[in-house]
Design an enzyme around this catalytic site. Structure first.
Site, mmCIF file in Angstrom:
data_model
loop_
_atom_site.group_PDB
_atom_site.id
_atom_site.type_symbol
_atom_site.label_atom_id
_atom_site.label_comp_id
_atom_site.label_asym_id
_atom_site.label_seq_id
_atom_site.Cartn_x
_atom_site.Cartn_y
_atom_site.Cartn_z
ATOM 1 N N CYS A 49 0.593 -1.104 -0.036
ATOM 2 C CA CYS A 49 0.088 0.026 0.074
ATOM 3 C C CYS A 49 0.848 1.288 0.085
ATOM 4 C CB CYS A 49 -1.060 0.195 1.230
ATOM 5 S SG CYS A 49 0.088 0.023 2.534
ATOM 6 N N THR A 50 0.335 2.319 0.317
ATOM 7 C CA THR A 50 1.074 3.777 0.089
ATOM 8 C C THR A 50 2.306 3.670 1.087
ATOM 9 O OG1 THR A 50 -0.772 4.603 -0.732
ATOM 10 C CG2 THR A 50 1.054 6.112 -0.223
#
Length: 305
Positions: free
Chosen positions: A175-176
């Site tokens: 994810c980010t």
């Protein structure tokens, strides 16, 4: 240049409301803007300011219960990417909606950015992007599965419907900045998946550490501030934001006949009523007046902080 710090920490805050006021005051005194979320499970957010201001706020956060070893990712912005400072109280610092999920009870295996390419290139590994569809649309890793979710709340249902597709493969997720994978890997462990991995520090750390010529990442990484996207080396990307739907948009999107600044983009042209679009137009007029007067208008959608 402004320093931008993305941070999170899962730790027990028995009374997060008691932390809110002092933390907000510390941020404002340091000239720092952004959004920080507080919940019983910890802290999450992104802040921006001068080098000294960020250092002061990070030192303050490290004094909170369980935050002495706080980790964060840094990048830079040529303009202040936030309009103001907010410290919000939430039920979860990243909303999954699964009350039994607890990253403090265990997560998947952390994988350093330098080792990520080898892992996701292995034939017995399935790679899953845990971000939302509009984030995935502008960049992801080679061969990653896109769940097509509009919010992280949808991920558990997606997994339960699709787990059979992946057989006995090892699961690698990203994810980010890493926070969603803390929850998604704990969730998969509870679902009976034994070999679960996640990218330590998320995409942001990968783009910072891995040279572009060795990278398996394609496109840009969406970020939740007015930079909209970053690329390798965490340089600001080419995207802007539709201030109606908050999706990332390109110059070609802005040249599309369906685009209207501040009102709609090709992706959301059919998502709002005429009354809503008229409100967006009025907001856009107010923003333009504020800009002409040398003021920053804080009411536009997408100004997260």
């Amino acid at each position: 240049m402004f320093t931008v710090a993305a941070l999170y920490k899962f730790t027990a805050f028995p009374d997060p409301a008691a932390l809110r006021g002092p933390l907000l005051a510390a941020c404002e005194a340091a000239g720092v803007r952004g959004t920080l979320l507080l919940a019983r499970e910890g802290i999450n957010g992104t802040i921006a300011g001068s080098r000294g201001g960020i250092d002061v706020v990070l030192a303050n956060i490290r004094t909170l219960p369980g935050c002495a070893d706080l980790d964060w990712k840094e990048s830079t912005a040529t303009d202040m990417p936030f309009g103001r400072m907010k410290v919000r109280l939430k039920r979860e610092i990243v909303t999954m909606g699964e009350p039994d999920v607890d990253p403090l009870a265990g997560t998947g295996h952390y994988v350093e950015p330098a080792d990520w390419n080898d892992l996701i290139s292995a034939p017995d590994v399935v790679v899953i992007d845990t971000r939302n569809d509009y984030e995935v649309a502008i960049g992801s890793f080679d061969g990653a599965v896109d769940p097509g979710t509009k919010s992280f709340r949808e991920f558990p249902a997606w997994w339960r419907e699709n787990a059979g597709r992946f057989g006995n493969k090892r699961v690698a997720m990203f994810c980010t900045g890493g926070i969603r994978c803390e929850k998604s890997t704990n969730f998969l462990l509870k679902e009976g998946v034994s070999d679960v991995y996640h990218l330590k520090g998320g995409i942001l750390k990968y783009l910072e550490d891995v040279p572009a010529e060795q990278s398996l990442w394609h496109g840009e990484c969406f970020v939740f501030d007015q930079r909209v996207s970053v690329g390798h080396g965490l340089v600001e990307g080419p995207h802007e934001m539709c201030h109606a739907c908050r999706r990332p948009i390109t110059k070609s999107d802005m040249a599309h006949p369906d685009y209207e600044d501040g009102v709609q983009c090709p992706a959301c042209v059919d998502e709002y009523s005429d009354a809503q679009r008229e409100r967006f137009r009025e907001r856009q007029r107010q923003m333009e007046r504020a800009e002409r007067d040398g003021r920053r208008h804080l009411g536009r959608r997408g100004d997260e902080a």
